[in-house]
Scaffold this motif. Sequence first.
Motif, PDB file in Angstrom:
ATOM      1  N   ILE A  36      11.140  -1.669   7.721  1.00  0.00           N
ATOM      2  CA  ILE A  36       9.590  -2.156   7.577  1.00  0.00           C
ATOM      3  C   ILE A  36       8.807  -3.274   7.577  1.00  0.00           C
ATOM      4  O   ILE A  36       9.386  -4.384   6.992  1.00  0.00           O
ATOM      5  N   THR A  37       7.677  -3.442   8.845  1.00  0.00           N
ATOM      6  CA  THR A  37       6.760  -4.430   9.023  1.00  0.00           C
ATOM      7  C   THR A  37       5.698  -4.685   9.154  1.00  0.00           C
ATOM      8  O   THR A  37       5.436  -5.738   8.869  1.00  0.00           O
ATOM      9  N   SER A  38       4.873  -4.132   8.346  1.00  0.00           N
ATOM     10  CA  SER A  38       3.175  -4.138   7.235  1.00  0.00           C
ATOM     11  C   SER A  38       3.310  -4.438   6.486  1.00  0.00           C
ATOM     12  O   SER A  38       4.371  -4.049   5.845  1.00  0.00           O
ATOM     13  N   HIS A  39       2.783  -5.507   6.437  1.00  0.00           N
ATOM     14  CA  HIS A  39       2.078  -6.259   4.696  1.00  0.00           C
ATOM     15  C   HIS A  39       1.161  -5.454   4.167  1.00  0.00           C
ATOM     16  O   HIS A  39       1.342  -4.985   2.847  1.00  0.00           O
ATOM     17  N   ASP A  40       0.755  -4.450   4.814  1.00  0.00           N
ATOM     18  CA  ASP A  40       0.185  -3.086   4.642  1.00  0.00           C
ATOM     19  C   ASP A  40       0.874  -2.506   3.418  1.00  0.00           C
ATOM     20  O   ASP A  40       0.114  -0.977   2.548  1.00  0.00           O
ATOM     21  N   TYR A  41       2.812  -2.096   3.500  1.00  0.00           N
ATOM     22  CA  TYR A  41       3.123  -1.678   2.580  1.00  0.00           C
ATOM     23  C   TYR A  41       2.980  -1.542   1.484  1.00  0.00           C
ATOM     24  O   TYR A  41       3.866  -3.017   1.332  1.00  0.00           O
ATOM     25  N   HIS A  42       3.263  -1.100   0.839  1.00  0.00           N
ATOM     26  CA  HIS A  42       2.251  -1.529  -1.157  1.00  0.00           C
ATOM     27  C   HIS A  42       2.142   0.187  -1.516  1.00  0.00           C
ATOM     28  O   HIS A  42       1.610   1.019  -1.352  1.00  0.00           O
TER      29      HIS A  42
END
Length: 303
Positions: A36-42
């Motif tokens: 996981i590298t995207s800070h949209d990961y939520h």
Amino acid sequence: MTNTKSSAQLPFGSVGFHITSALPLQTLRGIGMHHITSHDYHWDNRVRKNSYVLLQYTISGKGSFQTPDHTYPQQTGDLFLVQVPGDSQYSLPDDSEYWDVLYLEFSSECLPLLYHIHLSCGPAFHLEASSTLPEQMKQLYADAISNQLASVFDNSKAAYAFLLDLADYALENPALSSPRVTLAKNYLDSNYYNTDLNLDEVADAVGLSKYHLCREFNHLYGISPGKYLANLRLQKSCALLLQNRQHTIAEIASMVGFSNDNYFCKVFRKAFGTTPTQYRLQNQNYDLVRVLHDSHSRVPSDK
């Protein structure tokens, strides 16, 4: 089963299982390993629709898991275990470049084990370096992607074996602690045979009010101290009924802290659906009977 592979040898990806059996089996419904590298990961578990038990283990990097009361940073060796839907969420925090995780989704039939683990360790905890559980999770993923879990029963057997090992680890390595409440439990363990034992005495012995003792005991162990004592006495009575056949029912009632045998028989029948005498007779065809409990804490020897 295949030989255990390191996470470096396993590809990122995921495998889902569509279980068609009508049996109420504990199963693995999905498993995956993600970078996981995207800070949209939520993920907000409050709004998710499907019902299952989620375990997410951190291989490397850093993530964040939140409940209404606490935020748990997730780093190498950490995991969280939650019911979905539920009041929790997890994400890649702004101060993290990446989060490598291995996640397992179990069917809702696994909820009793989830609650059992939560009582000991809470929803998030760290696996010690000596634990074999990380390798077991990687092995499950390797088996899933290589189609080794080819039947419902292969799947269920693997899922249940892993969850039992996880529950065993949680019981042996409790993360939740409260010294005075632990002292109260120890006091009950050591004095259960006393027919005059009461919560006022226990509270005085550990320096808590009865109100705080009951509240904190229930919070830590998921059961009231009074109910714990009653269960402990019944556990001890089962062992005595099977392993000390020379004792009468009245003697056993007294030995485990019941004031009279009539009340003991009433409580025993309500708990087990049979009388102490019938319980003893049902198990008389064995030379030796082992009484097993779902706890690593040992019941003290007979007084």
